[in-house]
Design a protein around this motif. Structure first.
Motif, mmCIF file in Angstrom:
data_model
loop_
_atom_site.group_PDB
_atom_site.id
_atom_site.type_symbol
_atom_site.label_atom_id
_atom_site.label_comp_id
_atom_site.label_asym_id
_atom_site.label_seq_id
_atom_site.Cartn_x
_atom_site.Cartn_y
_atom_site.Cartn_z
ATOM 1 N N ASP A 75 0.847 -1.183 0.000
ATOM 2 C CA ASP A 75 0.000 0.000 0.000
ATOM 3 C C ASP A 75 0.883 1.233 0.000
ATOM 4 N N ILE A 76 0.981 1.883 -1.151
ATOM 5 C CA ILE A 76 1.884 3.028 -1.281
ATOM 6 C C ILE A 76 1.548 4.137 -0.331
ATOM 7 N N GLN A 77 0.367 4.105 0.185
ATOM 8 C CA GLN A 77 -0.035 5.191 1.058
ATOM 9 C C GLN A 77 0.724 5.124 2.388
ATOM 10 N N SER A 82 5.972 3.839 0.668
ATOM 11 C CA SER A 82 6.236 5.002 -0.159
ATOM 12 C C SER A 82 7.719 5.369 -0.125
ATOM 13 N N SER A 83 8.371 5.129 0.999
ATOM 14 C CA SER A 83 9.805 5.404 1.058
ATOM 15 C C SER A 83 10.588 4.412 0.214
ATOM 16 N N LEU A 85 9.451 2.857 -2.352
ATOM 17 C CA LEU A 85 9.164 3.209 -3.735
ATOM 18 C C LEU A 85 10.041 4.368 -4.186
ATOM 19 N N ARG A 86 10.228 5.308 -3.291
ATOM 20 C CA ARG A 86 11.077 6.443 -3.605
ATOM 21 C C ARG A 86 12.485 5.976 -3.958
ATOM 22 N N ALA A 89 12.400 4.297 -7.336
ATOM 23 C CA ALA A 89 12.199 5.257 -8.417
ATOM 24 C C ALA A 89 13.477 6.047 -8.699
ATOM 25 N N VAL A 99 9.037 3.188 -13.868
ATOM 26 C CA VAL A 99 8.503 2.366 -12.781
ATOM 27 C C VAL A 99 6.989 2.267 -12.896
ATOM 28 N N LEU A 100 6.523 1.043 -13.050
ATOM 29 C CA LEU A 100 5.089 0.797 -13.173
ATOM 30 C C LEU A 100 4.593 0.294 -11.825
ATOM 31 N N LEU A 101 3.662 1.031 -11.232
ATOM 32 C CA LEU A 101 3.297 0.749 -9.853
ATOM 33 C C LEU A 101 1.948 0.064 -9.667
ATOM 34 N N THR A 324 14.507 3.864 2.479
ATOM 35 C CA THR A 324 14.871 4.206 1.097
ATOM 36 C C THR A 324 16.033 3.349 0.606
ATOM 37 N N ILE B 76 6.870 11.178 -3.902
ATOM 38 C CA ILE B 76 5.951 10.151 -3.399
ATOM 39 C C ILE B 76 6.181 9.816 -1.945
ATOM 40 N N GLN B 77 7.314 10.170 -1.453
ATOM 41 C CA GLN B 77 7.610 9.820 -0.075
ATOM 42 C C GLN B 77 6.742 10.629 0.896
ATOM 43 N N SER B 82 1.686 10.536 -1.693
ATOM 44 C CA SER B 82 1.455 9.096 -1.705
ATOM 45 C C SER B 82 -0.031 8.782 -1.586
ATOM 46 N N ARG B 86 -2.264 6.912 -4.378
ATOM 47 C CA ARG B 86 -3.104 5.781 -4.035
ATOM 48 C C ARG B 86 -4.457 5.908 -4.723
ATOM 49 N N VAL B 99 -0.124 2.450 -14.052
ATOM 50 C CA VAL B 99 0.334 3.766 -13.611
ATOM 51 C C VAL B 99 1.857 3.826 -13.627
ATOM 52 N N LEU B 100 2.377 4.729 -14.431
ATOM 53 C CA LEU B 100 3.812 4.903 -14.546
ATOM 54 C C LEU B 100 4.206 6.112 -13.710
ATOM 55 N N LEU B 101 5.070 5.890 -12.732
ATOM 56 C CA LEU B 101 5.312 6.928 -11.749
ATOM 57 C C LEU B 101 6.659 7.638 -11.883
#
Lengths: 363, 363
Positions: A75-77, A82-83, A85-86, A89, A99-101, A324, B76-77, B82, B86, B99-101
């Motif tokens: 859950d990116i939220q 999210s960190s 993912l950062r 990315a 990056v396809l999420l 990260t 996004i962090q 984020s 979502r 979704v390409l981020l």
DNA sequence: AGGCACTGTGCGAACGTTCTCACAATAGAA
DNA sequence: TTCTATTGTGAGAACGTTCGCACAGTGCCT
């Protein structure tokens, strides 16, 4: 009717303008064959003049490489994902990868769908936080079909893929150890502890004591409980089953309720260890609403370090995860693999550190 | 040498197995033409048997549609982005879109690179939080070339694209209004306030008072200052320039320092309004380190609602942004547009609400 | 009987690249 | 000279789909 696509400029037109064949233009622009200085200049000039941009779809179709990495997060939220993912990315971008999420919400069906979507879109590799450490045939299949996988946070049993994790067990053991050292004997643990197919908490604890559990493919919260048990064992302390609170869901409210329950007992624990950021939030919420004073009435250590923990009245001591860095490492493993690394699966374990702040005192 | 790609099964093989032409197989599997029930069954059966999955690259190359949405977020962090992401991801997934981020870090160069990457990857549309409300030719170009854009959080001047924003000015005006109503006269504002090309704070305030500023294309923190000024005007109060703290950077530390400076003054404000979550965090950090008691010694309202604000000693009153809804709306606008909506650009403004908690009292 | 609309199928050409060949030209070595 | 290696170029076939067209059968209306 919507305007179609206003004259996308293709390599053919660049070639025509430069007076060469598309093959030659391709070689110059794609940088993959011989070409004379003079022609190189001519082609580049006309490419620039027309504002040519290569169509990565077409390129991908023929090369089989899309320069895109698929990510399946829980859950990116959440600050954790999210960190990460950062990190992913950043490293990907630096190497020209997209990056396809997708989110799995920690649901196997969702993960399955997500992986399918990413595979259909022909990603070059998959970075996944797997939902299930056992039933992961979809990952095995993807791997077998040549799509490299990097796991993070947890590992599927027997999946021959790269992985980045942290040393949950050790960090937890040390955190609990420091509480014991401070004199605590009744230490509670508040943890998610979902998904354990082989029985309940009591049997898990027994099997840890018996040394019959392989920890690497456990879910993080279980590994943290593992460390909790080990610390007790090492200090020769018995574990009070009533002090192990299994929240069973990844929800602030559930955590808060469990914490309330735990802290309202007559024989209250003198210290509380929360197994992740959300649990910590729930616990703090409960603690403030009960009006308990930290650290006088209750000592506390939490897994995960969130910004607010450092500026709470007494700041909360926390196990900090290199979030990260974890994402960066995952991406780096993936890029190495894509660059042709045929090495056996690598497993990177990152170290955790304890940020000692003001939430621990003698009981 | 790495194994190539182990026998990807294509539509040709499905067709062969079913004993039809690739065109027919394509019609069945792609669902775009006529096909008899019997053949439909046969093709589907052999597709299933072979485990056929359409190659979306090939499809995209010819249809010109990739079913992928490109997103340019700031970072996004951050909880703000984020959550929005979502929302975008959820809606997109439900409609089968990927979704390409990318991150811009609020830097124009980065945004440019990001947009370029996404365009090269042939995304169907772009959801962007633009870095610069003026110099955005890259967005104009993309739009002109037929790539729809949805902006969120802020808007580029004169860009004819859809947008989702919130009513920053109104919410800020009402928040400050409620402080004034509670009796406060010295209300400080702590805000990022980067990027304002037309002068300094003083001149901005003057121009607001003169009514010569068009607020819609301002950056959120400036809109919030706008509301702050308006509330003062409405109450007939003069603004003390010393109470407007311009942090100038999106950094917790910078915010903390400015807050310290503000609160250590001899003539301290009786209330503090922080213009976003990070500013609130910095302020709270400063306040606890100074040992100021909320709300007795200082009343406080913050923009953005983060989980910890609700379980702080006195919980902090906050303007809550509908973050995920913002993402969902952005995605929905995009999908509508992609579904062929030729309507003029739509601008959706979401309402904000004030979560009244315990951080406001009479001065 | 002729015409037209609708349904169903296959052939081959797209889409915008890269890749494999064939072929030349040049230069140095034998 | 002749051979080989290196550098440069173009024609045309990939890649895996969708799309336009041709053609054929059916049913219904004139």
């Amino acid at each position: 009717m919507a305007a179609k696509r206003p004259d996308k400029v293709t390599i053919t037109e660049v070639a025509r303008l430069a007076g060469v064949s598309t093959a030659t233009a391709g070689r110059v622009l794609g940088g993959y064959g011989y070409s004379s200085e003079e022609i190189k200049k001519r082609v580049q000039a006309s490419a620039k003049r027309l504002g040519y941009r290569p169509n990565l779809l077409a390129r991908g179709l023929i090369t089989g490489k899309t320069k895109t990495i698929g990510v399946v997060a829980g859950d990116i939220q959440s600050p954790f994902y999210s960190s990460i993912l950062r990190g992913i990315a950043d490293v990907s971008r630096a190497e020209g990868f997209g990056v396809l999420l997708t989110n799995s919400d920690e649901l196997l069906v969702r993960e399955l769908e997500a992986v399918q979507l990413l595979l259909d879109k022909q990603v070059d590799g998959l970075i996944v936080a797997p939902c299930d450490t056992e039933r992961s045939d979809h990952l095995r299949r993807a791997l077998k079909e040549g799509c490299p996988i990097v796991q993070f946070d947890r590992m599927v049993k027997g999946l021959g893929a790269d992985a980045v994790t942290v040393d949950n067990r050790k960090a937890s053991r040390e955190a609990i150890g420091s509480l014991i050292e401070a004199g605590h004997r009744r230490i509670a643990i508040l943890a998610e502890l979902e998904r354990w197919d082989s029985g309940d908490i009591a049997s898990f604890i027994m099997r840890v004591e018996a040394g019959s559990i392989e920890p690497t493919t456990l879910f993080p919260s279980w590994q943290r409980l593992f460390g909790y048990v080990e610390a007790h064992l090492a200090a020769g302390l018995k574990i009070d089953r009533a002090l192990v609170a299994r929240v069973g869901a990844y929800s602030l409210d559930a955590a808060r309720l469990q914490a309330l329950h735990l802290l309202r007992e007559a024989d209250r624990p003198t210290a509380l260890f929360t197994a992740d950021g959300l649990m910590t939030a729930g616990a703090v919420d409960a603690i403030t609403s009960l009006g308990l004073r930290i650290p006088d009435e209750l000592s506390m250590i939490g897994f995960d370090d969130l910004d607010w923990m450092s500026f709470l009245k007494p700041a909360i001591t926390a196990v900090v995860q290199p979030v990260t860095a974890m994402g960066e490492t995952a991406a780096r493993l993936m890029l190495d693999r894509l660059a042709g690394g045929d090495s056996p699966p690598r497993h990177v374990t990152l170290e955790l550190s304890l940020a000692r702040r003001g939430s621990v005192a003698k009981p």
